[in-house]
Design a protein around this motif. Structure first.
Motif, mmCIF file in Angstrom:
data_model
loop_
_atom_site.group_PDB
_atom_site.id
_atom_site.type_symbol
_atom_site.label_atom_id
_atom_site.label_comp_id
_atom_site.label_asym_id
_atom_site.label_seq_id
_atom_site.Cartn_x
_atom_site.Cartn_y
_atom_site.Cartn_z
ATOM 1 N N GLN A 98 7.930 -45.254 8.273
ATOM 2 C CA GLN A 98 7.109 -46.221 7.549
ATOM 3 C C GLN A 98 6.286 -45.541 6.468
ATOM 4 N N ASN A 99 5.656 -44.415 6.791
ATOM 5 C CA ASN A 99 4.824 -43.713 5.812
ATOM 6 C C ASN A 99 5.654 -43.112 4.685
ATOM 7 N N SER A 100 6.925 -42.813 4.963
ATOM 8 C CA SER A 100 7.794 -42.191 3.963
ATOM 9 C C SER A 100 8.555 -43.209 3.126
ATOM 10 N N THR A 125 8.777 -31.194 4.996
ATOM 11 C CA THR A 125 7.391 -31.178 5.442
ATOM 12 C C THR A 125 6.480 -30.950 4.243
ATOM 13 N N LYS A 126 5.304 -31.565 4.289
ATOM 14 C CA LYS A 126 4.311 -31.409 3.222
ATOM 15 C C LYS A 126 2.937 -31.202 3.823
ATOM 16 N N TYR A 127 2.082 -30.490 3.080
ATOM 17 C CA TYR A 127 0.693 -30.385 3.506
ATOM 18 C C TYR A 127 0.023 -31.742 3.343
ATOM 19 N N THR A 128 -0.725 -32.134 4.355
ATOM 20 C CA THR A 128 -1.308 -33.466 4.372
ATOM 21 C C THR A 128 -2.465 -33.602 3.402
ATOM 22 N N TYR A 129 -3.258 -32.565 3.232
ATOM 23 C CA TYR A 129 -4.465 -32.641 2.399
ATOM 24 C C TYR A 129 -4.309 -31.748 1.170
ATOM 25 N N GLN A 141 0.106 -30.509 8.438
ATOM 26 C CA GLN A 141 1.337 -30.874 7.730
ATOM 27 C C GLN A 141 1.919 -32.142 8.357
ATOM 28 N N HIS A 142 2.737 -32.820 7.596
ATOM 29 C CA HIS A 142 3.403 -34.011 8.115
ATOM 30 C C HIS A 142 4.844 -34.027 7.630
ATOM 31 N N ILE A 143 5.663 -34.813 8.306
ATOM 32 C CA ILE A 143 7.088 -34.918 7.994
ATOM 33 C C ILE A 143 7.317 -36.133 7.112
ATOM 34 N N GLU A 144 8.185 -35.987 6.125
ATOM 35 C CA GLU A 144 8.579 -37.105 5.267
ATOM 36 C C GLU A 144 10.095 -37.171 5.164
#
Length: 394
Positions: A98-100, A125-129, A141-144
């Motif tokens: 959903q977030n991606s 993966t990307k850094y969240t902030y 980090q979060h997955i997209e």
């Protein structure tokens, strides 16, 4: 280079299929006629019509897939898996999707497969902030799931056989990056400090990687394999021999636990296992821009294929357009010839004296091209005093 060579013919045909399905290019020129035919038809004054009867069929399939709402499903299988854990993981994955906006990635990849025979989406993966304030934010980090807008920028392992790409040993993703963007994102690299980009292109293995105003930046995933000995111990736990040897070297003992009787567990069996690790680099063809180890055992680029079969050792992939191109060409030809034939039908001649149309010549010149609500003419009387009849068609 090997992967590009292996799929060169398939990609060439796929690109032609996509161009044909588009019907018109960015300049409004038909892509369903050859340039020679268009030039010849224009010279002969014959219309070259493009009657798009083809695009509706792949759109029907794409719309059906959208209604199915594609997504990842988690099933509890093996290693003590249970329904509750599967549902928890399913919730995490749905949040990632959903977030991606993962539906866009799935639909784009499937759309390319339907039309041209292959498409892709990827996981990263990307850094969240972007502006972290704490250690937790710094490491977060979060997955997209990301859309691959151009499938021709992805070169998977040509030797892979599984339809989901899980047996790929490497994968290359290329991107053409404008010089201003490159210098902003990679200002500390060697290339950013060179003013003459065109001059260094001749020194590279592939001269087209760098031009005066752009550079091709590539991500490269690759795997490494190492044979290790796995040892099964009497407590039912499998341990790697390399870890045991490391403990002996570091602590003087293998660090094995004791069983319920107070005895150190013993080896009851061993075999060789293949340990696979994944790695990632980013390069501009001249230098390495970044590198890191990738967590997991699968390359995070997922292919989706249309129809495919093996023809005497060669893999053939295609979509819905390939076998429908000739019927569409035939339809264009028949409509064009029908319009040409209608245009050649002679129109009935109009008979009138010059005096009857005097002052109205501009209207009468277009009488066979336009439909007028009324046609003016002059009433003419002969020398004998007779009124001439109105102009008539023969």
């Amino acid at each position: 280079a090997i992967d590009e060579e292996a799929e060169r013919a398939t990609r060439k045909l796929s690109l032609e299929d996509l161009e044909f399905e588009a019907a018109f290019d960015e300049n409004g020129v038909s892509t369903q006629w050859s340039q020679d035919d268009l030039d010849q038809y224009e010279e002969d004054g014959v219309p070259a019509l493009t009657v798009d009867h083809l695009s509706q069929f792949p759109k029907q399939v794409s719309n059906e897939l959208r209604q199915m709402r594609m997504g990842i499903q988690v099933k509890p299988v093996g290693r003590g898996a249970d329904q509750a854990t599967a549902e928890a993981i399913q919730g995490i994955i749905q949040s990632i999707e959903q977030n991606s906006h993962a539906s866009v990635a799935y639909e784009t990849g499937a759309d390319f497969a339907i039309k041209g025979g292959f498409g892709f989406w990827r996981v990263l993966t990307k850094y969240t902030y972007d502006d972290p304030k704490t250690e937790q934010e710094f490491n977060a980090q979060h997955i997209e799931i990301e859309t691959v807008e151009n499938p021709f920028t992805v070169f998977g392992d040509a030797l892979g056989k599984k339809p989901d790409g899980s047996d790929w040993e490497h994968c290359l993703i290329v991107e053409n990056m404008a010089r201003k963007i490159y210098e902003r994102n990679h200002k500390d690299t060697e290339l950013a400090g060179i003013s003459d980009w065109a001059g260094i292109s001749a020194t590279l293995p592939v001269a087209t990687w760098i031009s005066s105003e752009a550079v091709q930046v590539a991500e490269y995933f690759y795997s490494k394999h190492k044979n290790e000995k796995a040892v099964l111990f009497s407590d039912g736990i499998v341990r790697r021999r390399s870890l045991l040897d490391s403990n002996i070297k570091k602590y003087g003992n293998p660090g094995l636990p004791v069983d319920k009787s107070g005895n150190t567990v013993i080896s009851i069996g061993e075999r060789m296992v293949d340990v696979r690790t994944l790695h990632w680099i980013k390069t501009n063809g001249k230098e390495i821009l970044d590198r890191r180890d990738w967590p997991g055992i699968y390359i995070p680029v997922i292919p989706v294929y249309g129809a495919q079969y093996n023809l005497n050792g060669k893999r053939i992939r295609y979509g819905m357009i390939r076998n429908a191109k000739d019927p569409q060409r035939g339809l264009n030809y028949m409509f064009s010839r029908a319009v040409e034939a209608i245009g050649l039908i002679p129109k009935s001649d109009l008979f009138a004296t010059p005096e009857q149309i005097a002052g109205h010549e501009n209207i009468w010149k277009l009488i066979n091209r336009k439909s007028y609500s009324f046609t003016p003419y002059n009433a003419v009387v002969t020398k004998e005093g007779n009124l001439l009849p109105p102009p008539i068609r023969q």
